[in-house]
Design a protein around this motif. Sequence first.
Motif, PDB file in Angstrom:
ATOM      1  N   THR A  59      43.366  50.154  49.609  1.00  0.00           N
ATOM      2  CA  THR A  59      43.271  48.864  48.903  1.00  0.00           C
ATOM      3  C   THR A  59      42.365  47.912  49.655  1.00  0.00           C
ATOM      4  O   THR A  59      41.541  47.202  49.060  1.00  0.00           O
ATOM      5  N   TRP A  60      42.502  47.913  50.976  1.00  0.00           N
ATOM      6  CA  TRP A  60      41.664  47.060  51.832  1.00  0.00           C
ATOM      7  C   TRP A  60      40.194  47.404  51.649  1.00  0.00           C
ATOM      8  O   TRP A  60      39.346  46.504  51.510  1.00  0.00           O
ATOM      9  N   MET A  61      39.868  48.696  51.603  1.00  0.00           N
ATOM     10  CA  MET A  61      38.468  49.115  51.451  1.00  0.00           C
ATOM     11  C   MET A  61      37.926  48.779  50.062  1.00  0.00           C
ATOM     12  O   MET A  61      36.756  48.438  49.910  1.00  0.00           O
ATOM     13  N   ILE A  62      38.758  48.849  49.041  1.00  0.00           N
ATOM     14  CA  ILE A  62      38.315  48.484  47.685  1.00  0.00           C
ATOM     15  C   ILE A  62      37.958  46.996  47.640  1.00  0.00           C
ATOM     16  O   ILE A  62      36.950  46.598  47.031  1.00  0.00           O
ATOM     17  N   LYS A 158      29.614  30.723  48.719  1.00  0.00           N
ATOM     18  CA  LYS A 158      29.545  31.103  50.139  1.00  0.00           C
ATOM     19  C   LYS A 158      30.851  30.758  50.849  1.00  0.00           C
ATOM     20  O   LYS A 158      31.339  31.528  51.680  1.00  0.00           O
ATOM     21  N   HIS A 159      31.422  29.587  50.539  1.00  0.00           N
ATOM     22  CA  HIS A 159      32.717  29.225  51.124  1.00  0.00           C
ATOM     23  C   HIS A 159      33.799  30.213  50.699  1.00  0.00           C
ATOM     24  O   HIS A 159      34.661  30.595  51.502  1.00  0.00           O
ATOM     25  N   PHE A 160      33.753  30.632  49.437  1.00  0.00           N
ATOM     26  CA  PHE A 160      34.732  31.587  48.923  1.00  0.00           C
ATOM     27  C   PHE A 160      34.605  32.923  49.638  1.00  0.00           C
ATOM     28  O   PHE A 160      35.608  33.547  50.027  1.00  0.00           O
ATOM     29  N   VAL A 161      33.359  33.382  49.839  1.00  0.00           N
ATOM     30  CA  VAL A 161      33.113  34.638  50.566  1.00  0.00           C
ATOM     31  C   VAL A 161      33.616  34.529  52.002  1.00  0.00           C
ATOM     32  O   VAL A 161      34.208  35.480  52.542  1.00  0.00           O
ATOM     33  N   GLN A 166      37.641  36.185  56.099  1.00  0.00           N
ATOM     34  CA  GLN A 166      38.675  35.885  57.099  1.00  0.00           C
ATOM     35  C   GLN A 166      39.987  36.575  56.737  1.00  0.00           C
ATOM     36  O   GLN A 166      40.710  37.075  57.607  1.00  0.00           O
ATOM     37  N   GLY A 167      40.307  36.601  55.425  1.00  0.00           N
ATOM     38  CA  GLY A 167      41.504  37.319  54.992  1.00  0.00           C
ATOM     39  C   GLY A 167      41.408  38.802  55.277  1.00  0.00           C
ATOM     40  O   GLY A 167      42.372  39.421  55.759  1.00  0.00           O
TER      41      GLY A 167
END
Length: 331
Positions: A59-62, A158-161, A166-167
């Motif tokens: 899931t992390w890689m997706i 860009k802020h969203f990315v 960070q998540g």
Amino acid sequence: MEQQLIENRRVSQLFCKSVESCKRIALGHLVYCICKIIIAVVLLTINGIKSCLWEDANTWMIIVIAESILEIVLFSILMKLIKKTPTLLNVGEELHQVIYAENSQIDNYGDISEFLANENDDQTILYPEREFDKKKLLLAQQIMSEILKIHSPLKYSKHFVFLINQGLLIWGFIIGFEVPWDSDDECRNRLLITIYVFLFYTVCQYLDVYLLIIIVGLCLPFFICFLIYLKIKQPKGKKDANQILEDLKKQYLIKYSPNLIEGNPECKICMQTYQLEDEVLKLPCHESHNFHYICISAWFKVNLSCPICRKSYEDEEGNNENIKNANQVEQ
């Protein structure tokens, strides 16, 4: 008129080189995102073939793939904007890198290099090579920031990315610690290599942000201790100028009228005669010690005492004593 305005503008060599650096930075991000997608897709495929049942990791890689696609779209749009000459000329003007040239003609509007200023007018070519390179990297970041500022959807994207990265960074650390430490497990080795490579490049990408957070985190305890020290060292009963003025204003501020002022009806600070309805502050140290409220406010910013008799209004005890003396004089 607009075409003539564009033709008359020239940019410094420093700006041109910084634009080239912007293109390389954006291209580097695109290559990095493409590599992330390829690695994640290959790893997911191998995990499916080898039956590596790491559901959280998959899931992390997706999500990494989805985030990388979003970054590719973002930096592709940014690269197109970097190639637009009118946009770059506006950005250059904001960053004070534009030189105006009269009676000039431009036959080709395709690239910003066509708008390079004459060597006699361009002061940036005089910078030493080392200083030029430093300024070029700094200016490249400023150019990208200005372009993002002009196109607000890109700025918010860009802020969203950044938040997604960070998540993923935190989630990647958690997954890395949760994976059982079995050196013979190929699934685990592939997963950890992928996670650590992603974490390494994410840290490098936002290194300036992390360094700022670390510096603030290290300095914050000392700053808090310093504020506590100042609070402890501040003499008890002391008040600041604004608080003293507010206290005096409540009791002693009047609108000027001849029958309300004792002595010469003029401000002892500005030496101007009072006019009807002027705001006048009568200090409690003496009935004749009165001033324009604006004048005494400016005085108290420098000296918290009466300009005439020098009675201090800095502490509560002094204020109470002044008021008591004023009451005795009235009696």
